[in-house]
Design a protein around this motif. Structure first.
Motif, PDB file in Angstrom:
ATOM      1  N   GLY A 137      41.419  47.689  39.540  1.00  0.00           N
ATOM      2  CA  GLY A 137      40.310  48.465  39.004  1.00  0.00           C
ATOM      3  C   GLY A 137      39.227  47.623  38.344  1.00  0.00           C
ATOM      4  O   GLY A 137      38.227  48.158  37.867  1.00  0.00           O
ATOM      5  N   HIS A 138      39.421  46.308  38.287  1.00  0.00           N
ATOM      6  CA  HIS A 138      38.447  45.412  37.665  1.00  0.00           C
ATOM      7  C   HIS A 138      37.041  45.609  38.232  1.00  0.00           C
ATOM      8  O   HIS A 138      36.077  45.808  37.494  1.00  0.00           O
ATOM      9  CB  HIS A 138      38.882  43.952  37.839  1.00  0.00           C
ATOM     10  N   ASP A 139      36.923  45.532  39.552  1.00  0.00           N
ATOM     11  CA  ASP A 139      35.593  45.590  40.168  1.00  0.00           C
ATOM     12  C   ASP A 139      34.937  46.950  39.936  1.00  0.00           C
ATOM     13  O   ASP A 139      33.735  47.027  39.674  1.00  0.00           O
ATOM     14  CB  ASP A 139      35.680  45.274  41.655  1.00  0.00           C
ATOM     15  N   LYS A 140      35.716  48.007  39.985  1.00  0.00           N
ATOM     16  CA  LYS A 140      35.173  49.343  39.728  1.00  0.00           C
ATOM     17  C   LYS A 140      34.707  49.454  38.275  1.00  0.00           C
ATOM     18  O   LYS A 140      33.638  50.011  37.999  1.00  0.00           O
ATOM     19  CB  LYS A 140      36.228  50.406  40.034  1.00  0.00           C
ATOM     20  N   THR A 145      26.827  50.627  39.078  1.00  0.00           N
ATOM     21  CA  THR A 145      26.427  51.886  39.710  1.00  0.00           C
ATOM     22  C   THR A 145      27.399  53.014  39.376  1.00  0.00           C
ATOM     23  O   THR A 145      27.090  54.179  39.613  1.00  0.00           O
ATOM     24  CB  THR A 145      26.317  51.747  41.244  1.00  0.00           C
ATOM     25  N   LEU A 146      28.549  52.676  38.804  1.00  0.00           N
ATOM     26  CA  LEU A 146      29.563  53.685  38.483  1.00  0.00           C
ATOM     27  C   LEU A 146      29.814  53.845  36.979  1.00  0.00           C
ATOM     28  O   LEU A 146      30.258  54.901  36.541  1.00  0.00           O
ATOM     29  CB  LEU A 146      30.903  53.321  39.144  1.00  0.00           C
ATOM     30  N   ASN A 147      29.559  52.815  36.192  1.00  0.00           N
ATOM     31  CA  ASN A 147      30.031  52.821  34.801  1.00  0.00           C
ATOM     32  C   ASN A 147      28.992  53.207  33.755  1.00  0.00           C
ATOM     33  O   ASN A 147      29.295  53.234  32.574  1.00  0.00           O
ATOM     34  CB  ASN A 147      30.665  51.471  34.448  1.00  0.00           C
ATOM     35  N   ASN A 148      27.758  53.455  34.141  1.00  0.00           N
ATOM     36  CA  ASN A 148      26.708  53.865  33.203  1.00  0.00           C
ATOM     37  C   ASN A 148      26.503  52.851  32.078  1.00  0.00           C
ATOM     38  O   ASN A 148      26.307  53.218  30.920  1.00  0.00           O
ATOM     39  CB  ASN A 148      27.005  55.264  32.634  1.00  0.00           C
ATOM     40  N   ALA A 149      26.533  51.578  32.404  1.00  0.00           N
ATOM     41  CA  ALA A 149      26.384  50.526  31.387  1.00  0.00           C
ATOM     42  C   ALA A 149      25.093  50.694  30.595  1.00  0.00           C
ATOM     43  O   ALA A 149      25.090  50.584  29.362  1.00  0.00           O
ATOM     44  CB  ALA A 149      26.431  49.149  32.042  1.00  0.00           C
TER      45      ALA A 149
END
Length: 166
Positions: A137-140, A145-149
């Motif tokens: 799950g590191h890359d995810k 584009t997925l984590n709303n940084a």
């Protein structure tokens, strides 16, 4: 997309080049790739500095300056202030954890951060060295584009302003 290709080297001050070599080459197993003396700065000032480079498997380097004639405050760094995180595989993480304990080096961990697991040492200069291995799950987890940084950073800034911290 960024035009920056990657890290060539990070450079830090060191108290003693040989003591630093023993930790980075003998303990961490990074090869001493180069060391050269700087006798004059780019501005023409005479000096005596040794610049040494330790190579990592990806071709990047950790570098150190020993500059006895230039004052520098060496202190034990807190993880939040400064640490150097180096990626290893899980087998190496486990081996280095045992190696640190056996060598009597202050060794902390193994800490699970959700996307990596880490162990921590302190080098002879006071810097915290983190060895980290990726978890599933590191890359995810680090996919912007997925984590709303950006949204998380903006919320942090808003909360600081509202609390009066800034």
């Amino acid at each position: 997309m960024s035009h920056i290709r990657g890290l060539h080297h990070n450079a830090y001050r060191c108290r003693d080049s040989e003591e630093t070599r023993q930790f980075y080459e003998e303990f961490l197993e990074l090869l001493l790739a180069e060391a050269f003396e700087i006798k004059q700065t780019q501005t023409g000032r005479n000096t005596s500095v040794l610049h040494s480079f330790y190579q990592m498997d990806d071709g990047s380097f950790l570098a150190f300056f020993e500059a006895p004639d230039q004052p520098f405050e060496f202190k034990a760094q807190h993880d939040f202030d400064l640490h150097i995180a180096l990626e290893v595989d899980d087998a190496t993480l486990q081996r280095m954890f045992a190696k640190g304990k056996a060598a009597g080096i202050h060794t902390r961990g193994i800490a699970n951060h959700g996307f990596v697991q880490s162990i921590y040492f302190r080098d002879p200069n006071g810097y915290v060295i983190e060895l980290t291995s990726k978890l599933p799950g590191h890359d995810k987890a680090l996919d912007r584009t997925l984590n709303n940084a950006r949204g998380k950073l903006d919320a942090w800034q808003t909360a600081k302003r509202e609390s009066g911290i800034i």
